[in-house]
Scaffold this motif. Structure first.
Motif, short mmCIF file in Angstrom:
data_model
loop_
_atom_site.label_atom_id
_atom_site.label_comp_id
_atom_site.label_asym_id
_atom_site.label_seq_id
_atom_site.Cartn_x
_atom_site.Cartn_y
_atom_site.Cartn_z
N THR A 5 -83.39 24.60 32.55
CA THR A 5 -82.75 23.47 31.89
C THR A 5 -82.64 22.32 32.88
N THR A 31 -89.68 21.41 25.56
CA THR A 31 -88.97 20.98 24.36
C THR A 31 -87.81 20.08 24.75
N THR A 33 -84.05 18.75 23.75
CA THR A 33 -82.84 19.01 22.98
C THR A 33 -81.80 17.98 23.42
N GLN A 35 -78.11 16.56 23.52
CA GLN A 35 -76.74 17.00 23.36
C GLN A 35 -75.94 15.87 22.71
#
Length: 67
Positions: A5, A31, A33, A35
């Motif tokens: 991450t 990918t 993502t 938050q």
């Protein structure tokens, strides 16, 4: 498979960073993502963008909020 991450604060470089990571040997997917912003994140953004005002007293603050 192992996940790594990476947190990025300045999203202006996001695409370049994503491309650079995908070029690394052994990386199968990249990918994105996002938050959701917390209340503190929104408050700090307001301060950074100058969306603040001064009040000399509680009554002054209440009057400014009503206006």
């Amino acid at each position: 498979m192992t996940k790594l991450t990476v947190s990025i604060e300045d999203i202006s470089m996001l695409e370049q960073i994503k491309q650079a990571i995908s070029l690394l040997r052994g990386v199968s997917t990249v990918t994105l993502t996002r938050q959701p912003k917390t209340g503190m994140d929104r408050a700090m953004e307001d301060i950074r963008l100058g969306r603040v005002f001064d009040a000399s007293s509680v009554e002054d603050l209440i009057n400014k909020c009503k206006a």
